[in-house]
Design a protein around this motif. Sequence first.
Motif, PDB file in Angstrom:
ATOM      1  N   ASN A  39       0.617  -1.061  -0.121  1.00 38.31           N
ATOM      2  CA  ASN A  39      -0.240   0.322   0.236  1.00 38.31           C
ATOM      3  C   ASN A  39       0.910   1.379  -0.188  1.00 38.31           C
ATOM      4  O   ASN A  39       0.639   2.309   0.302  1.00 38.31           O
ATOM      5  CB  ASN A  39      -0.717   0.026   0.930  1.00 38.31           C
ATOM      6  CG  ASN A  39      -2.030  -0.826   1.659  1.00 38.31           C
ATOM      7  OD1 ASN A  39      -2.001  -1.494  -0.363  1.00 38.31           O
ATOM      8  ND2 ASN A  39      -2.217  -1.570   2.522  1.00 38.31           N
ATOM      9  N   LYS A  40       1.894   1.419  -0.276  1.00 36.25           N
ATOM     10  CA  LYS A  40       2.949   2.652  -0.234  1.00 36.25           C
ATOM     11  C   LYS A  40       3.668   2.567  -1.578  1.00 36.25           C
ATOM     12  O   LYS A  40       3.903   1.372  -2.234  1.00 36.25           O
ATOM     13  CB  LYS A  40       4.102   2.428   0.601  1.00 36.25           C
ATOM     14  CG  LYS A  40       4.245   3.611   1.329  1.00 36.25           C
ATOM     15  CD  LYS A  40       5.380   3.895   2.026  1.00 36.25           C
ATOM     16  CE  LYS A  40       6.329   5.066   3.255  1.00 36.25           C
ATOM     17  NZ  LYS A  40       6.904   4.889   4.106  1.00 36.25           N
ATOM     18  N   ILE A  41       3.464   3.534  -2.363  1.00 33.55           N
ATOM     19  CA  ILE A  41       4.659   4.022  -3.672  1.00 33.55           C
ATOM     20  C   ILE A  41       5.962   4.222  -3.436  1.00 33.55           C
ATOM     21  O   ILE A  41       6.316   4.776  -2.588  1.00 33.55           O
ATOM     22  CB  ILE A  41       3.551   5.474  -4.670  1.00 33.55           C
ATOM     23  CG1 ILE A  41       2.405   4.851  -4.646  1.00 33.55           C
ATOM     24  CG2 ILE A  41       4.693   5.191  -6.189  1.00 33.55           C
ATOM     25  CD1 ILE A  41       2.033   6.628  -4.971  1.00 33.55           C
ATOM     26  N   TYR A  42       6.461   2.516  -3.942  1.00 33.26           N
ATOM     27  CA  TYR A  42       8.208   3.101  -4.037  1.00 33.26           C
ATOM     28  C   TYR A  42       8.820   3.395  -5.426  1.00 33.26           C
ATOM     29  O   TYR A  42       7.976   2.627  -6.601  1.00 33.26           O
ATOM     30  CB  TYR A  42       8.557   1.284  -4.051  1.00 33.26           C
ATOM     31  CG  TYR A  42       8.462   1.492  -2.606  1.00 33.26           C
ATOM     32  CD1 TYR A  42       9.693   1.886  -1.141  1.00 33.26           C
ATOM     33  CD2 TYR A  42       7.445   0.708  -1.772  1.00 33.26           C
ATOM     34  CE1 TYR A  42       8.711   1.413   0.117  1.00 33.26           C
ATOM     35  CE2 TYR A  42       7.080   0.451  -0.307  1.00 33.26           C
ATOM     36  CZ  TYR A  42       8.227   0.394   0.560  1.00 33.26           C
ATOM     37  OH  TYR A  42       7.366   1.095   1.949  1.00 33.26           O
ATOM     38  N   SER A  71      10.220   6.860  -1.798  1.00 33.65           N
ATOM     39  CA  SER A  71       8.916   6.054  -0.906  1.00 33.65           C
ATOM     40  C   SER A  71       7.561   7.604  -0.793  1.00 33.65           C
ATOM     41  O   SER A  71       8.293   8.487  -0.321  1.00 33.65           O
ATOM     42  CB  SER A  71       9.019   5.216   0.126  1.00 33.65           C
ATOM     43  OG  SER A  71       9.465   6.124   1.158  1.00 33.65           O
ATOM     44  N   MET A  72       6.292   7.355  -1.247  1.00 37.18           N
ATOM     45  CA  MET A  72       5.269   7.706  -0.955  1.00 37.18           C
ATOM     46  C   MET A  72       4.531   7.141  -0.745  1.00 37.18           C
ATOM     47  O   MET A  72       4.144   6.213  -0.855  1.00 37.18           O
ATOM     48  CB  MET A  72       4.952   8.146  -2.444  1.00 37.18           C
ATOM     49  CG  MET A  72       6.762   9.374  -3.433  1.00 37.18           C
ATOM     50  SD  MET A  72       5.868   9.711  -4.514  1.00 37.18           S
ATOM     51  CE  MET A  72       5.088  11.385  -4.182  1.00 37.18           C
ATOM     52  N   SER A 132      13.453  -5.444   2.601  1.00 39.04           N
ATOM     53  CA  SER A 132      12.919  -4.583   2.954  1.00 39.04           C
ATOM     54  C   SER A 132      12.892  -3.444   1.692  1.00 39.04           C
ATOM     55  O   SER A 132      13.749  -3.646   0.574  1.00 39.04           O
ATOM     56  CB  SER A 132      13.408  -3.410   3.924  1.00 39.04           C
ATOM     57  OG  SER A 132      12.794  -2.030   3.187  1.00 39.04           O
ATOM     58  N   PRO A 133      11.883  -3.222   1.019  1.00 35.45           N
ATOM     59  CA  PRO A 133      12.241  -2.162  -0.275  1.00 35.45           C
ATOM     60  C   PRO A 133      12.600  -1.165  -0.750  1.00 35.45           C
ATOM     61  O   PRO A 133      13.213  -1.401  -1.545  1.00 35.45           O
ATOM     62  CB  PRO A 133       9.962  -1.718  -0.653  1.00 35.45           C
ATOM     63  CG  PRO A 133       9.475  -2.253   0.809  1.00 35.45           C
ATOM     64  CD  PRO A 133      10.908  -3.003   1.893  1.00 35.45           C
ATOM     65  N   VAL A 134      13.288  -0.974   0.556  1.00 33.99           N
ATOM     66  CA  VAL A 134      14.459  -0.185   0.388  1.00 33.99           C
ATOM     67  C   VAL A 134      14.981   0.097   0.501  1.00 33.99           C
ATOM     68  O   VAL A 134      16.121   0.452   0.659  1.00 33.99           O
ATOM     69  CB  VAL A 134      13.699   1.700   1.122  1.00 33.99           C
ATOM     70  CG1 VAL A 134      12.765   2.466   1.420  1.00 33.99           C
ATOM     71  CG2 VAL A 134      13.689   0.954   2.847  1.00 33.99           C
ATOM     72  N   GLY A 135      15.496  -1.601   0.197  1.00 36.37           N
ATOM     73  CA  GLY A 135      17.157  -2.334   0.986  1.00 36.37           C
ATOM     74  C   GLY A 135      17.521  -2.001   2.166  1.00 36.37           C
ATOM     75  O   GLY A 135      16.743  -1.613   3.120  1.00 36.37           O
ATOM     76  N   PRO A 136      18.626  -1.904   2.701  1.00 36.91           N
ATOM     77  CA  PRO A 136      20.274  -2.086   2.024  1.00 36.91           C
ATOM     78  C   PRO A 136      20.043  -3.687   1.011  1.00 36.91           C
ATOM     79  O   PRO A 136      19.392  -4.205   1.192  1.00 36.91           O
ATOM     80  CB  PRO A 136      20.939  -2.245   2.791  1.00 36.91           C
ATOM     81  CG  PRO A 136      20.422  -2.490   3.398  1.00 36.91           C
ATOM     82  CD  PRO A 136      19.176  -2.259   3.894  1.00 36.91           C
ATOM     83  N   ILE A 292       4.512   3.142 -15.522  1.00 38.63           N
ATOM     84  CA  ILE A 292       3.250   3.316 -15.034  1.00 38.63           C
ATOM     85  C   ILE A 292       2.675   2.536 -14.103  1.00 38.63           C
ATOM     86  O   ILE A 292       2.891   1.287 -14.147  1.00 38.63           O
ATOM     87  CB  ILE A 292       2.578   2.802 -16.567  1.00 38.63           C
ATOM     88  CG1 ILE A 292       2.887   4.068 -17.794  1.00 38.63           C
ATOM     89  CG2 ILE A 292       0.974   3.129 -16.516  1.00 38.63           C
ATOM     90  CD1 ILE A 292       2.632   3.545 -19.113  1.00 38.63           C
ATOM     91  N   CYS A 293       2.111   3.121 -13.160  1.00 33.34           N
ATOM     92  CA  CYS A 293       2.059   2.192 -11.863  1.00 33.34           C
ATOM     93  C   CYS A 293       0.309   2.740 -11.482  1.00 33.34           C
ATOM     94  O   CYS A 293      -0.122   3.807 -11.871  1.00 33.34           O
ATOM     95  CB  CYS A 293       2.515   2.889 -11.527  1.00 33.34           C
ATOM     96  SG  CYS A 293       1.507   2.190  -9.584  1.00 33.34           S
ATOM     97  N   GLU A 294      -0.112   1.879 -11.286  1.00 29.66           N
ATOM     98  CA  GLU A 294      -1.709   2.209 -10.071  1.00 29.66           C
ATOM     99  C   GLU A 294      -1.584   2.441  -9.398  1.00 29.66           C
ATOM    100  O   GLU A 294      -1.187   1.730  -8.919  1.00 29.66           O
ATOM    101  CB  GLU A 294      -2.863   1.269 -10.970  1.00 29.66           C
ATOM    102  CG  GLU A 294      -4.292   1.058 -10.289  1.00 29.66           C
ATOM    103  CD  GLU A 294      -5.133   0.078 -10.933  1.00 29.66           C
ATOM    104  OE1 GLU A 294      -4.787  -1.616 -11.038  1.00 29.66           O
ATOM    105  OE2 GLU A 294      -6.554   0.238 -11.037  1.00 29.66           O
ATOM    106  N   ALA A 295      -2.502   3.430  -8.202  1.00 27.52           N
ATOM    107  CA  ALA A 295      -2.149   4.167  -7.359  1.00 27.52           C
ATOM    108  C   ALA A 295      -3.495   4.271  -7.005  1.00 27.52           C
ATOM    109  O   ALA A 295      -3.869   5.022  -7.710  1.00 27.52           O
ATOM    110  CB  ALA A 295      -1.333   4.794  -6.995  1.00 27.52           C
TER     111      ALA A 295
END
Length: 338
Positions: A39-42, A71-72, A132-136, A292-295
């Motif tokens: 549920n978060k945009i990376y 991230s947003m 994690s989606p943000v690494g490392p 292109i991303c659906e949010a």
Amino acid sequence: MPEVSIAHIDFGDLNRRAISQPLVKHIYTADPSAHVFNNKIYIYPSHDIEAGIPFDDLGSHFAMEDYHVLSMDSVTSEAIDNGVALHVNDVPWAERQMWAPDAACKNGKYYLYFPAKKADNIFQIGVAVADSPVGPFVAEPLPIAGSYSIDPAVFEDEDGSYYMYFGGLWGGQLQSYRNNQYSPENQEPKANETALNPLIAKLSDDMLGFAETPKEVLILDENGNPLLAGDNERRFFEASWMHFYQGKYYFSYSTGDTHFLCYAIGDNPYGPFTYQGRILNPVVGWTTHHSICEADGKWYLFYHDSSLSEGVTHLRSVKVTEITYDTDGKIKTIEPYL
Ligand code: FUB
């Protein structure tokens, strides 16, 4: 990726008002690959730097060294820079030029796919893994066997299979390959010959390699004929992306030297895809690259331009704007400046 000096390029009026602002301004970012995870945009962008390397035919001035993940919480909220996620010094096989990356999530693990040049000056594509989606992210010791060129884009199909699209002309070296074999003798086809196409390969279950030999992704014109190499306003150049909308597979890409983002539609991940039109008209800067991303039930184009650096083509900024479809599933072309 430009093969020639950009000295002659007219960026137009830099004072034209852009429809979107950079998501971050403290660093330069480009080639945004956006995904919604948990549920978060990376956003997985290139991290542009001024390395002081002179412009050359191979794009050596695009001398990126690391990746930062943005991230947003939503497309309108502040974009957070999560710091260095992977540095070239921590990739055993890579020497330089960390170009456009992408990422995927499977079974709670995150995979960062990225091209880089080896000591032999050949691009390959590698993968690094994180919890994690943000690494490392921790890089695999070797590049993906059978990979080559640049601009990996990883797509998860409805059945849970993952596919990588890749390839890019000129500095991206795609013109040096035929049937997945490299030869420095190979050149771009002549204008009346079939254009070079991007490649697709299904990923292995562990996400670390190819499960098959890469296949060409055919892009056809309205008569069912492959686009020609001289059709510069429509043929594939670099920046592959795939998204699925209302039962159809949308393959989108950059036309490079004509600076359009275009798309073609097919019935399965392998194609063939039939050319449909333009998504984004040219931006300030030579390159154009997107995802292109659906949010939250809407569709968004993440893209970049060089407005913030006042036209420095290797100092770009990631932006986002909504895309809309008509009732036939056609994407309305976006004009990036008012
Ligand atoms: O950022 C380096 C290269 O520029 C990318 O790999 C290309 O797609 C172009 O955007």
